[in-house]
Design a protein around this motif. Structure first.
Motif, mmCIF file in Angstrom:
data_model
loop_
_atom_site.group_PDB
_atom_site.id
_atom_site.type_symbol
_atom_site.label_atom_id
_atom_site.label_comp_id
_atom_site.label_asym_id
_atom_site.label_seq_id
_atom_site.Cartn_x
_atom_site.Cartn_y
_atom_site.Cartn_z
ATOM 1 N N ASN A 111 -10.304 -4.114 -1.654
ATOM 2 C CA ASN A 111 -10.680 -4.435 -0.274
ATOM 3 C C ASN A 111 -10.357 -5.881 0.105
ATOM 4 N N LYS A 112 -10.502 -6.801 -0.847
ATOM 5 C CA LYS A 112 -10.252 -8.214 -0.587
ATOM 6 C C LYS A 112 -8.779 -8.451 -0.237
ATOM 7 N N MET A 113 -7.874 -7.738 -0.918
ATOM 8 C CA MET A 113 -6.442 -7.882 -0.658
ATOM 9 C C MET A 113 -6.072 -7.473 0.767
ATOM 10 N N LEU A 114 -6.863 -6.587 1.336
ATOM 11 C CA LEU A 114 -6.499 -6.009 2.636
ATOM 12 C C LEU A 114 -7.211 -6.672 3.811
ATOM 13 N N LYS A 115 -8.031 -7.667 3.507
ATOM 14 C CA LYS A 115 -8.833 -8.302 4.549
ATOM 15 C C LYS A 115 -7.979 -8.841 5.695
ATOM 16 N N ASN A 116 -6.851 -9.496 5.371
ATOM 17 C CA ASN A 116 -5.993 -10.083 6.401
ATOM 18 C C ASN A 116 -4.718 -9.270 6.659
ATOM 19 N N ALA A 117 -4.652 -8.052 6.093
ATOM 20 C CA ALA A 117 -3.488 -7.186 6.307
ATOM 21 C C ALA A 117 -3.534 -6.606 7.725
ATOM 22 N N PRO A 118 -2.371 -6.257 8.296
ATOM 23 C CA PRO A 118 -2.373 -5.664 9.645
ATOM 24 C C PRO A 118 -3.068 -4.305 9.657
ATOM 25 N N LYS A 119 -3.718 -4.001 10.752
ATOM 26 C CA LYS A 119 -4.308 -2.669 10.915
ATOM 27 C C LYS A 119 -3.202 -1.681 11.307
ATOM 28 N N PHE A 120 -3.502 -0.388 11.194
ATOM 29 C CA PHE A 120 -2.443 0.603 11.385
ATOM 30 C C PHE A 120 -1.805 0.496 12.770
ATOM 31 N N TYR A 121 -2.604 0.268 13.802
ATOM 32 C CA TYR A 121 -2.031 0.217 15.148
ATOM 33 C C TYR A 121 -1.026 -0.927 15.311
ATOM 34 N N GLU A 122 -1.161 -1.946 14.442
ATOM 35 C CA GLU A 122 -0.246 -3.086 14.515
ATOM 36 C C GLU A 122 1.117 -2.785 13.867
ATOM 37 N N VAL A 123 1.170 -1.794 12.986
ATOM 38 C CA VAL A 123 2.451 -1.439 12.345
ATOM 39 C C VAL A 123 2.991 -0.101 12.854
ATOM 40 N N ALA A 124 2.237 0.563 13.710
ATOM 41 C CA ALA A 124 2.608 1.912 14.168
ATOM 42 C C ALA A 124 3.971 1.932 14.859
ATOM 43 N N LYS A 125 4.252 0.943 15.709
ATOM 44 C CA LYS A 125 5.528 0.912 16.430
ATOM 45 C C LYS A 125 6.703 0.804 15.469
ATOM 46 N N ARG A 126 6.565 -0.035 14.443
ATOM 47 C CA ARG A 126 7.634 -0.201 13.450
ATOM 48 C C ARG A 126 7.876 1.106 12.681
ATOM 49 N N ILE A 127 6.806 1.839 12.374
ATOM 50 C CA ILE A 127 6.930 3.117 11.667
ATOM 51 C C ILE A 127 7.668 4.131 12.537
ATOM 52 N N ILE A 128 7.335 4.154 13.834
ATOM 53 C CA ILE A 128 8.021 5.067 14.754
ATOM 54 C C ILE A 128 9.508 4.730 14.830
ATOM 55 N N GLU A 129 9.825 3.446 14.911
ATOM 56 C CA GLU A 129 11.222 3.004 15.030
ATOM 57 C C GLU A 129 12.041 3.361 13.800
ATOM 58 N N ILE A 130 11.513 3.075 12.609
ATOM 59 C CA ILE A 130 12.305 3.272 11.390
ATOM 60 C C ILE A 130 12.441 4.752 11.024
ATOM 61 N N THR A 131 11.528 5.598 11.514
ATOM 62 C CA THR A 131 11.609 7.035 11.216
ATOM 63 C C THR A 131 12.240 7.839 12.345
ATOM 64 N N SER A 132 12.600 7.162 13.438
ATOM 65 C CA SER A 132 13.201 7.860 14.583
ATOM 66 C C SER A 132 14.522 8.522 14.175
ATOM 67 N N ASP A 133 14.725 9.773 14.585
ATOM 68 C CA ASP A 133 15.935 10.533 14.248
ATOM 69 C C ASP A 133 16.146 10.668 12.744
ATOM 70 N N CYS A 134 15.060 10.644 11.994
ATOM 71 C CA CYS A 134 15.131 10.795 10.535
ATOM 72 C C CYS A 134 14.324 12.008 10.093
ATOM 73 N N ILE A 135 14.707 12.546 8.944
ATOM 74 C CA ILE A 135 13.895 13.541 8.263
ATOM 75 C C ILE A 135 13.042 12.802 7.238
ATOM 76 N N LEU A 136 11.737 13.037 7.260
ATOM 77 C CA LEU A 136 10.845 12.377 6.312
ATOM 78 C C LEU A 136 10.968 13.025 4.935
ATOM 79 N N VAL A 137 11.117 12.191 3.909
ATOM 80 C CA VAL A 137 11.224 12.668 2.528
ATOM 81 C C VAL A 137 10.164 11.966 1.697
ATOM 82 N N ALA A 138 9.429 12.733 0.908
ATOM 83 C CA ALA A 138 8.421 12.137 0.022
ATOM 84 C C ALA A 138 8.192 13.074 -1.155
#
Length: 359
Positions: free
Chosen positions: A58-85
């Motif tokens: 928990n301490k490591m994540l105290k100053n990490a961005p919240k999900f809404y702050e990285v959501a746009k970047r996730i949408i951009e990098i996965t746009s027109d892509c097939i997700l693989v995991a």
């Protein structure tokens, strides 16, 4: 394009987990073209067993961005892509749940490397990412961290694409994307092809391979094909909706892959040949042929056992002769052994091979 990802979470009740770390590598089937890696503040405590597993607290994540702050970047990098995991059901569910909380409808097509591995790499004792990559000789660092696991999944996916001789992964992917790109022109197709040695595949609007070509410079070969005015060439041009390709790294693998793919796919516009095979034995019964790979420090390897071609593939392993079990798992078996033997025998007789290791 593929977005290969891994997500670490807080643990907890189903659909109540929060993301603690995410890594996404945008992959074009050959190389990584973009990446996004970030810790994420889940705004909830992490389960103790997860802390021990991942090392994220928990301490490591105290100053990490919240999900809404990285959501746009996730949408951009996965746009027109097939997700693989590796176990896409989990990662896609977690990601979709986070976007649902923001009121955003996140929809992507998915591929699962667990399911693909079970189809293309048979008889493995375990298909967990850690055990499977170890058995295949794929290095993995920072296990149970998003970046380490995602990078290992990239290497595993590259191997799966190589083993997918029927091109079912690419054909299904192209069929999906071509609905968005019906008016793609021949010039734009040519621009997407690199000047590398290899084999290329012309796909129709359904994703089917209708023509296979090869050459030392596949961009030039495609260009020449699209400039021809013969009846066959015009029909290929009319049906061409997308082009995929495989780098081979050397002439021997170009010939082998071309012959193997023609047998496996029987494209509509390739001439059907019935070559005569000379069934001569090799000079040695058991040996390994090593040629130049597709990348620096990669080897193209062919294994010959009892005077028959076992299979071929690419590996970064050193001392291949002492790691035959791993090598056999990595290599793609060749079904038409007489044809492959004939190609290899003719090549060895007329060309200098980079290295031969007798077993």
């Amino acid at each position: 394009m593929y977005a290969i990802l891994d997500i670490e979470t807080t643990g907890g009740k189903f659909n109540e987990e929060g993301i603690t770390e995410i890594a996404i590598y945008k992959f074009d089937g050959h190389t990584t073209v973009d990446q996004f890696i970030s810790l994420v503040n889940p705004e909830k405590p992490i389960q103790e067993f997860v802390v021990k597993l991942t090392g994220i607290n928990n301490k490591m994540l105290k100053n990490a961005p919240k999900f809404y702050e990285v959501a746009k970047r996730i949408i951009e990098i996965t746009s027109d892509c097939i997700l693989v995991a590796h176990n896409t059901t989990f990662d896609y569910r977690i990601l979709s749940t986070e976007f649902d909380r923001l009121g955003y409808d996140f929809n992507r097509n998915t591929l699962c490397t667990v399911e693909l591995s079970q189809k293309l790499i048979l008889d493995q004792p375990s298909y967990s990412l850690g055990k499977l990559t170890k058995s295949l000789g794929i290095p993995i660092t920072d296990r149970h961290r998003a970046s380490g696991d995602a990078l290992a999944t990239v290497q595993l996916f590259k191997l799966l694409l190589e083993k997918d001789t029927n091109k079912s992964i690419i054909q299904s992917s192209i069929k999906y994307f071509d609905r968005r790109h019906q008016k793609q022109k021949l010039r734009s197709l040519i621009e997407e092809i690199p000047t590398v040695q290899g084999v290329f595949y012309i796909h129709d609007k359904e994703g089917r391979v209708v023509f296979i070509g090869k050459g030392k410079n596949i961009k030039s070969e495609v260009n020449n094909l699209f400039l021809k005015v013969t009846k066959r060439a015009v029909k290929i041009q009319e049906r061409a909706q997308s082009i995929s390709f495989d780098k081979t790294g050397n002439e021997l693998f170009t010939r082998l892959k071309y012959a193997i793919e023609l047998d496996a796919l029987t494209p509509k516009f390739n001439f059907k040949k019935n070559p005569k095979f000379i069934t001569q034995d090799f000079n040695n019964e058991d040996f390994i042929i090593i040629e130049k790979g597709r990348e620096v420090e990669e080897n193209a390897v062919i294994l010959i056992e009892k005077n028959e071609v076992f299979g071929c593939g690419y590996t970064n392993l050193s001392n291949q002769e002492s790691r035959i079990d791993i090598l056999k798992t990595i290599l793609t078996p060749i079904e038409n052994k007489i044809q492959a033997k004939n190609i290899i025998k003719n090549y060895i007789n007329k060309n200098k091979v980079q290295k031969i290791i007798r077993l």
